[in-house]
Design a protein around this motif. Structure first.
Motif, PDB file in Angstrom:
ATOM      1  N   ALA A 171       0.845  -1.189   0.000  1.00  9.57           N
ATOM      2  CA  ALA A 171       0.000   0.000   0.000  1.00  9.57           C
ATOM      3  C   ALA A 171       0.882   1.240   0.000  1.00  9.57           C
ATOM      4  O   ALA A 171       2.062   1.190   0.339  1.00  9.57           O
ATOM      5  CB  ALA A 171      -0.932  -0.003   1.211  1.00  9.57           C
ATOM      6  N   ARG A 172       0.278   2.366  -0.388  1.00 11.63           N
ATOM      7  CA  ARG A 172       0.975   3.641  -0.360  1.00 11.63           C
ATOM      8  C   ARG A 172       0.021   4.703   0.166  1.00 11.63           C
ATOM      9  O   ARG A 172      -1.206   4.540   0.131  1.00 11.63           O
ATOM     10  CB  ARG A 172       1.461   4.026  -1.756  1.00 11.63           C
ATOM     11  CG  ARG A 172       0.365   4.162  -2.796  1.00 11.63           C
ATOM     12  CD  ARG A 172       0.919   4.332  -4.201  1.00 11.63           C
ATOM     13  NE  ARG A 172      -0.134   4.299  -5.211  1.00 11.63           N
ATOM     14  CZ  ARG A 172      -0.641   5.386  -5.801  1.00 11.63           C
ATOM     15  NH1 ARG A 172      -0.191   6.584  -5.470  1.00 11.63           N
ATOM     16  NH2 ARG A 172      -1.579   5.278  -6.712  1.00 11.63           N
ATOM     17  N   LEU A 173       0.584   5.792   0.663  1.00 11.85           N
ATOM     18  CA  LEU A 173      -0.221   6.905   1.154  1.00 11.85           C
ATOM     19  C   LEU A 173      -0.260   8.003   0.101  1.00 11.85           C
ATOM     20  O   LEU A 173       0.757   8.344  -0.507  1.00 11.85           O
ATOM     21  CB  LEU A 173       0.355   7.459   2.453  1.00 11.85           C
ATOM     22  CG  LEU A 173       0.248   6.572   3.698  1.00 11.85           C
ATOM     23  CD1 LEU A 173       0.800   7.300   4.915  1.00 11.85           C
ATOM     24  CD2 LEU A 173      -1.200   6.141   3.955  1.00 11.85           C
ATOM     25  N   VAL A 174      -1.461   8.557  -0.092  1.00 15.31           N
ATOM     26  CA  VAL A 174      -1.649   9.654  -1.030  1.00 15.31           C
ATOM     27  C   VAL A 174      -2.444  10.756  -0.337  1.00 15.31           C
ATOM     28  O   VAL A 174      -3.105  10.525   0.684  1.00 15.31           O
ATOM     29  CB  VAL A 174      -2.387   9.203  -2.306  1.00 15.31           C
ATOM     30  CG1 VAL A 174      -1.611   8.116  -3.028  1.00 15.31           C
ATOM     31  CG2 VAL A 174      -3.799   8.722  -1.971  1.00 15.31           C
ATOM     32  N   VAL A 175      -2.383  11.944  -0.897  1.00 18.29           N
ATOM     33  CA  VAL A 175      -3.180  13.073  -0.416  1.00 18.29           C
ATOM     34  C   VAL A 175      -4.212  13.424  -1.485  1.00 18.29           C
ATOM     35  O   VAL A 175      -3.887  13.532  -2.676  1.00 18.29           O
ATOM     36  CB  VAL A 175      -2.294  14.296  -0.108  1.00 18.29           C
ATOM     37  CG1 VAL A 175      -3.153  15.522   0.193  1.00 18.29           C
ATOM     38  CG2 VAL A 175      -1.388  14.006   1.058  1.00 18.29           C
ATOM     39  N   GLU A 192      -0.504  -3.097   3.620  1.00 20.91           N
ATOM     40  CA  GLU A 192      -1.906  -2.698   3.720  1.00 20.91           C
ATOM     41  C   GLU A 192      -2.424  -2.826   5.154  1.00 20.91           C
ATOM     42  O   GLU A 192      -2.116  -3.794   5.852  1.00 20.91           O
ATOM     43  CB  GLU A 192      -2.748  -3.574   2.788  1.00 20.91           C
ATOM     44  CG  GLU A 192      -4.220  -3.190   2.738  1.00 20.91           C
ATOM     45  CD  GLU A 192      -5.008  -4.147   1.873  1.00 20.91           C
ATOM     46  OE1 GLU A 192      -6.032  -3.733   1.318  1.00 20.91           O
ATOM     47  OE2 GLU A 192      -4.580  -5.317   1.749  1.00 20.91           O
ATOM     48  N   THR A 193      -3.201  -1.854   5.587  1.00 19.69           N
ATOM     49  CA  THR A 193      -3.889  -1.752   6.886  1.00 19.69           C
ATOM     50  C   THR A 193      -2.962  -1.424   8.052  1.00 19.69           C
ATOM     51  O   THR A 193      -3.440  -1.233   9.168  1.00 19.69           O
ATOM     52  CB  THR A 193      -4.685  -3.032   7.249  1.00 19.69           C
ATOM     53  OG1 THR A 193      -3.784  -4.073   7.661  1.00 19.69           O
ATOM     54  CG2 THR A 193      -5.554  -3.501   6.098  1.00 19.69           C
ATOM     55  N   LEU A 194      -1.646  -1.354   7.840  1.00 21.02           N
ATOM     56  CA  LEU A 194      -0.727  -1.107   8.951  1.00 21.02           C
ATOM     57  C   LEU A 194      -0.398   0.381   9.126  1.00 21.02           C
ATOM     58  O   LEU A 194       0.311   0.747  10.054  1.00 21.02           O
ATOM     59  CB  LEU A 194       0.571  -1.903   8.765  1.00 21.02           C
ATOM     60  CG  LEU A 194       0.437  -3.425   8.783  1.00 21.02           C
ATOM     61  CD1 LEU A 194       1.815  -4.077   8.775  1.00 21.02           C
ATOM     62  CD2 LEU A 194      -0.371  -3.904   9.990  1.00 21.02           C
ATOM     63  N   PHE A 195      -0.914   1.233   8.259  1.00 16.15           N
ATOM     64  CA  PHE A 195      -0.670   2.660   8.398  1.00 16.15           C
ATOM     65  C   PHE A 195      -1.593   3.263   9.460  1.00 16.15           C
ATOM     66  O   PHE A 195      -2.790   2.970   9.506  1.00 16.15           O
ATOM     67  CB  PHE A 195      -0.933   3.396   7.075  1.00 16.15           C
ATOM     68  CG  PHE A 195       0.119   3.163   6.027  1.00 16.15           C
ATOM     69  CD1 PHE A 195       1.384   3.700   6.167  1.00 16.15           C
ATOM     70  CD2 PHE A 195      -0.166   2.417   4.894  1.00 16.15           C
ATOM     71  CE1 PHE A 195       2.359   3.498   5.194  1.00 16.15           C
ATOM     72  CE2 PHE A 195       0.793   2.211   3.914  1.00 16.15           C
ATOM     73  CZ  PHE A 195       2.056   2.751   4.070  1.00 16.15           C
ATOM     74  N   LEU A 196      -1.028   4.102  10.318  1.00 20.17           N
ATOM     75  CA  LEU A 196      -1.808   4.885  11.273  1.00 20.17           C
ATOM     76  C   LEU A 196      -1.400   6.347  11.129  1.00 20.17           C
ATOM     77  O   LEU A 196      -0.212   6.666  11.067  1.00 20.17           O
ATOM     78  CB  LEU A 196      -1.566   4.417  12.712  1.00 20.17           C
ATOM     79  CG  LEU A 196      -2.040   3.015  13.075  1.00 20.17           C
ATOM     80  CD1 LEU A 196      -1.633   2.669  14.497  1.00 20.17           C
ATOM     81  CD2 LEU A 196      -3.549   2.895  12.922  1.00 20.17           C
ATOM     82  N   VAL A 197      -2.375   7.230  11.086  1.00 21.92           N
ATOM     83  CA  VAL A 197      -2.118   8.664  10.943  1.00 21.92           C
ATOM     84  C   VAL A 197      -2.761   9.381  12.116  1.00 21.92           C
ATOM     85  O   VAL A 197      -3.979   9.267  12.331  1.00 21.92           O
ATOM     86  CB  VAL A 197      -2.681   9.208   9.611  1.00 21.92           C
ATOM     87  CG1 VAL A 197      -2.487  10.721   9.530  1.00 21.92           C
ATOM     88  CG2 VAL A 197      -2.011   8.525   8.428  1.00 21.92           C
TER      89      VAL A 197
END
Length: 279
Positions: free
Chosen positions: A234-238, A255-260
């Protein structure tokens, strides 16, 4: 153990959390915030029975609420007004203006099924409060909802899928009043595999996009001890609201391991010994 870390001054303080069972019949929900009167840092821990199939014994579930105060460096029991025994917490929380908020649901089903709601904890009075969601959110599967913070407001993020498009609704909570939510805006992304994670300080949504399947050799770059055969990358986008364009942040992972999470620049912890002093 948890670590309170002030990213502004790069200082951390470790706190031992008692009575934690990793795979037992009890689970815990943690929240961190600041007392509005004393500016003291506090951690609240709610311990409750996690068994989901024993609804008939819910009235006997022993709730335990403990509060850690940094000034005393001690845990103590809180006996104010614990949540109803049938409430089950989502593990992630949002802190805002001296309150901690969790998504939760009532394990005693109604005619419409389980009912989602928000539980708040006041870091000053140490009292819990239930905040009812609008019907359209209260009856959603809980995995379609998440809490976040948009500037200084607590928001509920609603996710839906229409064909090959992920659609997100952003609902703002107004003054912690039950059923008092307003829809701010919707975001549509041309993929089914998307998840809204939070917002930039300027307000643009940060979205996780699932892209490809990683095999074990590729995942070894992240963690050589992973035992599951395949994950999705997965990647983060704005999301840019005006152009409706997705701008890549250059952050990739699993995937699913990102926390913001948002943070506020502060000098809290400046007078505390740093945890690295003991290493």
């Amino acid at each position: 153990m948890v670590v309170l870390w002030n990213i502004s001054i790069r200082k951390g303080v470790s706190v031992v959390v008692p009575n934690v069972e990793l795979f037992g019949m009890y689970t815990i929900a943690l929240g961190f915030g600041v007392c509005r009167v004393t500016s003291d840092l506090k951690i609240v821990k709610v311990r409750y029975k996690s068994a989901m199939n024993d609804v008939e014994s819910i009235s006997c579930i022993p709730w335990q609420v403990e509060v850690f105060t940094l000034s005393t460096r001690a845990w103590r029991s809180s006996y104010s007004n614990p949540p109803r025994d049938s409430i089950h917490f989502h593990s992630l929380y949002v802190a805002s203006d001296g309150f901690v908020y969790w998504l939760a649901y009532d394990r005693i089903a109604t005619d419409d099924g389980y009912c989602n709601l928000i539980i708040s904890f006041d870091m000053t009075t140490e009292e819990f409060k239930e905040v009812n969601l609008p019907d359209s959110l209260a009856q959603q599967p809980l995995h379609n909802l998440s809490l976040s913070k948009l500037r200084e407001s607590v928001v509920v993020l609603e996710r839906g899928v229409h064909g090959n498009t992920s659609v997100f609704g952003v609902w703002m909570m107004e003054d912690g009043v039950s059923n008092s939510f307003s829809m701010l805006f919707n975001v549509s992304v041309n993929t089914r595999s998307a998840s809204m994670k939070g917002f930039r300080k300027s307000g643009e949504p940060i979205i996780e996009i699932s892209e490809q399947e990683y095999d074990r050799a590729q995942l070894a770059l992240y963690d050589p001890y992973l035992i599951m055969p395949k994950f999705h990358g997965a990647r983060l986008v704005v999301y840019e609201p005006c152009s409706k364009r997705l701008d890549n942040l250059g952050v990739v992972g699993i995937e699913t391991l990102f926390l913001v999470y948002p943070y506020v620049e502060t000098l809290l912890l400046l007078d505390q010994p740093d945890l690295t002093d003991n290493i």
